[in-house]
Design a protein around this motif. Structure first.
Motif, mmCIF file in Angstrom:
data_model
loop_
_atom_site.group_PDB
_atom_site.id
_atom_site.type_symbol
_atom_site.label_atom_id
_atom_site.label_comp_id
_atom_site.label_asym_id
_atom_site.label_seq_id
_atom_site.Cartn_x
_atom_site.Cartn_y
_atom_site.Cartn_z
ATOM 1 N N GLN A 78 40.855 74.331 7.685
ATOM 2 C CA GLN A 78 40.272 74.552 6.526
ATOM 3 C C GLN A 78 38.469 74.511 6.303
ATOM 4 O O GLN A 78 38.158 73.652 7.187
ATOM 5 N N PHE A 79 37.809 75.544 5.891
ATOM 6 C CA PHE A 79 36.830 75.333 6.196
ATOM 7 C C PHE A 79 35.539 76.211 4.593
ATOM 8 O O PHE A 79 35.904 77.505 4.460
ATOM 9 N N ASN A 80 34.626 75.172 4.256
ATOM 10 C CA ASN A 80 33.897 75.472 3.197
ATOM 11 C C ASN A 80 32.459 75.900 3.209
ATOM 12 O O ASN A 80 32.505 74.675 3.426
ATOM 13 N N SER A 81 31.927 77.333 2.463
ATOM 14 C CA SER A 81 30.592 77.205 2.731
ATOM 15 C C SER A 81 29.842 77.634 0.893
ATOM 16 O O SER A 81 30.627 78.429 0.040
ATOM 17 N N VAL A 82 28.935 76.714 1.295
ATOM 18 C CA VAL A 82 28.211 77.110 -0.515
ATOM 19 C C VAL A 82 27.049 77.193 -0.754
ATOM 20 O O VAL A 82 26.937 78.008 -2.329
ATOM 21 N N THR A 83 27.220 77.883 0.168
ATOM 22 C CA THR A 83 25.137 78.991 -0.220
ATOM 23 C C THR A 83 25.491 80.137 -0.843
ATOM 24 O O THR A 83 24.884 81.148 -2.077
ATOM 25 N N GLU A 84 26.732 81.080 -0.140
ATOM 26 C CA GLU A 84 27.398 81.788 -1.091
ATOM 27 C C GLU A 84 28.982 81.670 -1.045
ATOM 28 O O GLU A 84 29.657 80.758 0.123
ATOM 29 N N PRO A 85 29.476 81.980 -2.430
ATOM 30 C CA PRO A 85 31.388 81.274 -2.551
ATOM 31 C C PRO A 85 31.919 81.501 -1.505
ATOM 32 O O PRO A 85 32.254 83.109 -0.719
ATOM 33 N N THR A 86 31.832 80.732 -0.523
ATOM 34 C CA THR A 86 32.674 81.189 0.738
ATOM 35 C C THR A 86 33.755 79.970 1.141
ATOM 36 O O THR A 86 33.647 78.952 1.205
ATOM 37 N N ARG A 87 35.413 81.330 1.427
ATOM 38 C CA ARG A 87 36.952 79.413 2.016
ATOM 39 C C ARG A 87 36.835 80.273 2.898
ATOM 40 O O ARG A 87 37.654 81.823 2.668
ATOM 41 N N ILE A 88 37.745 80.164 4.050
ATOM 42 C CA ILE A 88 38.032 79.801 5.399
ATOM 43 C C ILE A 88 39.649 79.514 5.777
ATOM 44 O O ILE A 88 38.637 77.690 5.623
ATOM 45 N N VAL A 89 40.698 79.770 5.632
ATOM 46 C CA VAL A 89 41.531 78.689 5.959
ATOM 47 C C VAL A 89 42.116 79.529 6.980
ATOM 48 O O VAL A 89 43.348 81.114 6.877
ATOM 49 N N TYR A 90 42.966 78.459 8.048
ATOM 50 C CA TYR A 90 44.166 78.873 9.128
ATOM 51 C C TYR A 90 45.419 78.756 9.297
ATOM 52 O O TYR A 90 44.719 76.526 9.007
ATOM 53 N N MET A 91 46.000 78.855 8.981
ATOM 54 C CA MET A 91 47.507 78.110 8.258
ATOM 55 C C MET A 91 48.704 79.203 9.976
ATOM 56 O O MET A 91 48.688 80.145 10.717
ATOM 57 N N GLU A 102 51.095 82.646 11.383
ATOM 58 C CA GLU A 102 49.327 82.971 11.433
ATOM 59 C C GLU A 102 49.450 83.579 10.551
ATOM 60 O O GLU A 102 49.379 84.364 9.743
ATOM 61 N N GLY A 103 48.473 82.709 10.122
ATOM 62 C CA GLY A 103 48.188 83.462 8.398
ATOM 63 C C GLY A 103 46.145 82.739 8.240
ATOM 64 O O GLY A 103 46.055 81.331 8.462
ATOM 65 N N ARG A 104 45.905 83.874 7.691
ATOM 66 C CA ARG A 104 44.211 84.485 7.814
ATOM 67 C C ARG A 104 43.561 84.172 6.401
ATOM 68 O O ARG A 104 44.001 85.483 5.949
ATOM 69 N N ASP A 105 43.372 82.741 5.403
ATOM 70 C CA ASP A 105 43.326 83.680 3.850
ATOM 71 C C ASP A 105 41.501 83.216 4.036
ATOM 72 O O ASP A 105 41.249 81.707 4.014
ATOM 73 N N LYS A 106 41.186 84.193 3.391
ATOM 74 C CA LYS A 106 39.154 83.581 3.150
ATOM 75 C C LYS A 106 39.212 84.692 1.943
ATOM 76 O O LYS A 106 39.698 85.476 1.590
ATOM 77 N N TYR A 107 38.275 83.740 1.611
ATOM 78 C CA TYR A 107 36.577 84.283 0.948
ATOM 79 C C TYR A 107 35.349 84.644 1.825
ATOM 80 O O TYR A 107 35.436 83.500 1.592
ATOM 81 N N HIS A 108 34.724 85.764 1.525
ATOM 82 C CA HIS A 108 33.706 85.966 2.682
ATOM 83 C C HIS A 108 32.898 86.569 2.149
ATOM 84 O O HIS A 108 33.438 88.211 2.280
ATOM 85 N N GLU A 109 31.645 86.994 1.592
ATOM 86 C CA GLU A 109 31.155 88.174 1.562
ATOM 87 C C GLU A 109 31.355 89.236 0.204
ATOM 88 O O GLU A 109 31.766 90.104 0.771
#
Length: 260
Positions: A78-91, A102-109
């Motif tokens: 998992q990776f999170n970034s805060v400048t813009e709300p960002t969350r990227i997860v690989y499972m 495999e799964g990729r779950d994200k909130y980005h842009e």
């Protein structure tokens, strides 16, 4: 899917390569509700670098696809970034212990997306749209105190409810979600509740159902306390359905080096 995850994460990390490391002060948190201020102090964030991103390391992660299914073990990154709300997860895991998926779950842009592939070739899910935008953003909100740089951003506002709880609201890219954060007597973040996630039994029809995130105990490393585990629970009408659980073994804040 792993290559996609790495490419997306490294694209974000590059943005922080030359970003100066500012120190968090009492003044920076003075506008926050008392409970959130106390959490920052309890965890030891004051006097440390402000947190701009985080790599979250998991172990003993399990997923349950429905209340009647068995737990499936996962590897999770998992990776999170805060400048813009960002969350990227690989499972990644194996269906029936044989077939890799495999799964990729994200909130980005400003958008949420859950993509799942079977045997590295067949796309079995590629969920997106309004419901995914809201679900992914409220997950970012639930983790706002895992990666507490979120708590200082203009897109997140706070309202005190009582002596043990505060309401947090994220507004971003025309999507707004809210939830309630609960704290114990020590000042630890223990639980998150929201009605802004959408439950689906078939992946096509969605309904608003109460969702609860339950935090594990806090552990200390390098002078900072972090939440050592998390589980996700759907509070259905007839019963609670715990569908995700895992342990957090480490959180690396302010990553600047590319990962592989």
């Amino acid at each position: 899917m792993k290559k996609l995850y790495l490419a997306e994460v490294n694209k974000e990390i590059i943005k922080f390569k030359d970003k100066p490391n500012e120190v968090l002060t009492e003044k920076d948190i003075s506008h926050l509700p008392t409970l959130v201020q106390n959490y920052f102090r309890y965890c030891g964030y004051i006097g440390k670098e402000k947190i701009n991103n985080a790599l979250v390391e998991w172990e003993d992660v399990y997923l349950k696809m429905s209340p009647t299914k068995d737990w499936i073990p996962l590897k999770c990154y998992q990776f999170n970034s805060v400048t813009e709300p960002t969350r990227i997860v690989y499972m990644t895991s194996k269906m029936f212990g044989i077939f890799p998926f495999e799964g990729r779950d994200k909130y980005h842009e400003g958008h949420g997306n859950m993509r799942i592939k079977l045997l590295k070739m067949f796309t079995v899910a590629d969920a997106k749209g309004k419901e995914m935008d809201e679900a992914a953003l409220v997950t970012v909100l639930a983790e706002a105190l895992f990666v507490p740089g979120y708590a200082l951003q203009d897109y997140l506002t706070w309202t005190t409810i009582d002596d043990t709880s505060v309401k947090g609201t994220i507004s971003f890219n025309n999507t707004e979600v809210s939830g309630v954060f609960y704290f114990n007597g020590l000042g630890e973040y223990i639980r998150f509740e929201t009605f802004d996630r959408h439950y689906s039994e078939n992946g096509k029809e969605y309904k608003n159902v109460k969702w609860t995130g339950i935090c594990g105990e806090h552990k200390e490393k390098n002078g900072i306390k972090y939440i050592s585990g998390f589980s996700g629970v759907w509070n259905l009408e007839d019963s609670d359905f715990e569908y995700f659980k895992g342990k957090v073994t480490n959180i690396t804040y302010n990553a600047k080096e590319l990962i592989d």
